[in-house]
Design a protein around this motif. Sequence first.
Motif, PDB file in Angstrom:
ATOM      1  N   ASP A 144     -11.787 -19.316  12.870  1.00 39.55           N
ATOM      2  CA  ASP A 144     -12.391 -17.918  13.080  1.00 39.55           C
ATOM      3  C   ASP A 144     -14.556 -18.495  13.462  1.00 39.55           C
ATOM      4  N   HIS A 190     -17.376 -17.975  12.278  1.00 40.30           N
ATOM      5  CA  HIS A 190     -17.765 -17.573  11.141  1.00 40.30           C
ATOM      6  C   HIS A 190     -17.256 -18.854  10.139  1.00 40.30           C
ATOM      7  N   GLY A 202     -13.387 -11.594  11.376  1.00 40.99           N
ATOM      8  CA  GLY A 202     -12.837 -10.277  10.605  1.00 40.99           C
ATOM      9  C   GLY A 202     -11.663  -9.842  11.663  1.00 40.99           C
ATOM     10  N   GLU A 203     -11.680  -8.178  11.184  1.00 41.07           N
ATOM     11  CA  GLU A 203     -10.492  -7.677  12.096  1.00 41.07           C
ATOM     12  C   GLU A 203     -10.791  -8.033  13.992  1.00 41.07           C
ATOM     13  N   LYS A 206      -8.134  -9.616  15.079  1.00 44.19           N
ATOM     14  CA  LYS A 206      -6.122  -8.917  15.495  1.00 44.19           C
ATOM     15  C   LYS A 206      -6.425  -8.269  16.487  1.00 44.19           C
ATOM     16  N   GLY A 229      -9.524 -17.047   7.540  1.00 39.52           N
ATOM     17  CA  GLY A 229      -9.464 -15.687   6.669  1.00 39.52           C
ATOM     18  C   GLY A 229      -7.805 -15.366   7.374  1.00 39.52           C
ATOM     19  N   GLY A 230      -7.251 -14.405   6.532  1.00 39.51           N
ATOM     20  CA  GLY A 230      -6.116 -13.639   6.744  1.00 39.51           C
ATOM     21  C   GLY A 230      -5.923 -13.124   8.232  1.00 39.51           C
ATOM     22  N   CYS A 231      -7.476 -12.976   8.703  1.00 36.88           N
ATOM     23  CA  CYS A 231      -7.354 -12.287  10.077  1.00 36.88           C
ATOM     24  C   CYS A 231      -7.026 -13.328  10.826  1.00 36.88           C
ATOM     25  N   ASP A 264      -3.129 -14.518  10.407  1.00 42.07           N
ATOM     26  CA  ASP A 264      -2.615 -13.961  11.282  1.00 42.07           C
ATOM     27  C   ASP A 264      -2.227 -13.387  12.705  1.00 42.07           C
ATOM     28  N   THR A 316      -8.521 -20.056   4.077  1.00 43.25           N
ATOM     29  CA  THR A 316     -10.261 -20.338   3.427  1.00 43.25           C
ATOM     30  C   THR A 316     -10.350 -19.082   2.670  1.00 43.25           C
ATOM     31  N   SER A 317      -9.561 -18.301   3.328  1.00 44.42           N
ATOM     32  CA  SER A 317      -9.801 -16.917   1.958  1.00 44.42           C
ATOM     33  C   SER A 317      -9.293 -16.784   0.895  1.00 44.42           C
ATOM     34  N   ALA A 319      -2.067 -13.844   2.758  1.00 47.68           N
ATOM     35  CA  ALA A 319      -1.700 -13.524   3.913  1.00 47.68           C
ATOM     36  C   ALA A 319      -1.363 -14.665   4.264  1.00 47.68           C
ATOM     37  N   LYS A 364       5.264 -13.284   8.150  1.00 50.19           N
ATOM     38  CA  LYS A 364       4.005 -12.328   8.454  1.00 50.19           C
ATOM     39  C   LYS A 364       3.190 -12.315   9.713  1.00 50.19           C
ATOM     40  N   LYS A 390      -3.084  -0.564  11.613  1.00 49.97           N
ATOM     41  CA  LYS A 390      -2.933  -2.090  11.005  1.00 49.97           C
ATOM     42  C   LYS A 390      -1.614  -2.850  11.333  1.00 49.97           C
ATOM     43  N   LEU A 418     -11.970 -25.170  -0.505  1.00 52.51           N
ATOM     44  CA  LEU A 418     -12.320 -24.202   0.890  1.00 52.51           C
ATOM     45  C   LEU A 418     -13.048 -23.390   0.081  1.00 52.51           C
ATOM     46  N   THR A 471     -17.120 -21.844  -0.773  1.00 51.37           N
ATOM     47  CA  THR A 471     -18.025 -21.422   0.315  1.00 51.37           C
ATOM     48  C   THR A 471     -17.838 -19.638   0.003  1.00 51.37           C
TER      49      THR A 471
END
Length: 460
Positions: free
Chosen positions: A173, A175, A201-202, A205, A230-232, A235, A255-256, A263, A268, A277, A295, A298
């Motif tokens: 991502d 960021h 973020g989302e 996705k 992260g999970g977004c 995924d 990283t989250s 996630a 999945k 969603k 990780l 931060t």
Amino acid sequence: MGLKHVALVGFMGAGKSTLGRRLAERIGAPVTDIDADLENLVGSIPAYFEKHGEAVFRGVEESAVTEALLRNGRSVVVLGGGAVTSPATRELLGDRATTLWLDVDVETCWSRVRDSDRPLAQDYDDFRRLYEERRPLYADAADAVVRDEDDAGALRRLGELVPAEGAVALVSDSHVAGIHGVDAQLALGTRLAETHELPPGEEAKTLAALDHLWQEVRLDRTGTLVALGGGCTTDAAGLAAAMYLRGIAWVPVPTSLVAQVDAAIGGKTAVDLPQGKNLVGAFHWPVRTVIDPALLETLPAEQRREGMAEVVKTGLLAGEPLWELPDDELVRRCAAFKAAVCLRDPHDLAERKILNLGHTFAHALEAAAAYEGVTHGRAVALGLLAALRLSGRDTASVEELLRPAPVRVDRERAWHALQRDKKTVGGELRLVLLGDEGPQIDVPVPAEDVRRALDALIAG
Ligand SMILES: NC(=O)c1ccc[n+]([C@@H]2O[C@H](COP(=O)([O-])OP(=O)(O)OC[C@H]3O[C@@H](n4cnc5c(N)ncnc54)[C@H](O)[C@@H]3O)[C@@H](O)[C@H]2O)c1
Ligand SMILES: [Zn+2]
């Protein structure tokens, strides 16, 4: 996207040339040392400086840097200490390079150049003033700060941890790419063939984001997609890997906290539709999952709280206060717990459903808030309260750890959403609850009890 150059900036005496050679070796790219090239071109730099003045020298330097950065193919470009004073150079660095600032203290720099004939290193006070003046320019030009060659920090071993021989595409991502992307690139070294960014973020996705990614990726079937974020990100990138060329290998590097304990575990993958969603996805197990709790240093506090809700859920399911452990143990135990459950029931037909503890309530609250103002973590914290109450358990742990504040949503809307999620059969709903023998799925609960538990989570 192909690969950008790696540029090194920093004050004179920082050790850029040495680091540049080592980095070039690590990523299998040629090195261009601008100062060395200029010496070949104009002879001794101090002599040239003396004869023509600094302004003329900066002009020649700027052309040399421009030429190096416009060259195709990846190389490591080492810039002279003052090259970043040119706005044009800083702009070009932004477009064409991943720029590292080798940040070394002024005393060390001085000790290395004090006896040289460098024109700007003749007087300590001037040297120091210039050092302070240049810092904001380096900070402006750089994507990341390095202090020494082994600063690939948390991700240092990533290269060896990605299995197979083929090329690697790094997807992160935008960021997270700014924070950990350079480390990942250096660690992947010669394996890395492409880098790509997804929106944070989302927004990642969406089919639009995947369409964009698929059109950029060049990997063949032997390639591996590494998903950093992260999970977004995991995924979306996981689904991208599931469908690209009918499925290629992928390695999530979460990283989250949400992604490390939840996630990125279990295979999945999904994107969202306007209707809801995670409505389009696939089971696509990674060939390996690389989790490094370092990780998380931060990660902003509010994102950490999101993850703690899933940590507490996992602890309740495991029957152990996993939330009391230090970060690395906590992540390891939660990830291992979920992995074990998912490996026993990969397609979510039976045991895996225990992972939905509290989530029937959470989803109802999120839907009633139209997914705005109520984060998943907060909704899960509340959902856990309801599940514990219906299980006849003490709620102190959840209340102390997550301090879930009731949400202000429409009660009827929440109840309708819950019923849409879970059909009532003969006046009963089936929920995941905690029994004496551990978690149980499909426990029948009278609808009015469920309604009362839901109402207790809503303020006003
Ligand atoms: N596949 C599954 O089994 C599964 C399970 C749970 C959740 N999910 C999905 O995961 C998503 C939520 O994941 P998330 O909470 O990680 O969201 P996310 O990916 O949006 O990350 C949250 C924010 O934290 C930032 N971030 C991530 N790592 C960081 C770091 N180390 N330092 C600084 N900032 C960092 C991201 O840029 C983002 O802004 C949801 O879409 C959810 O559906 C999937
Ligand atoms: Zn959840």
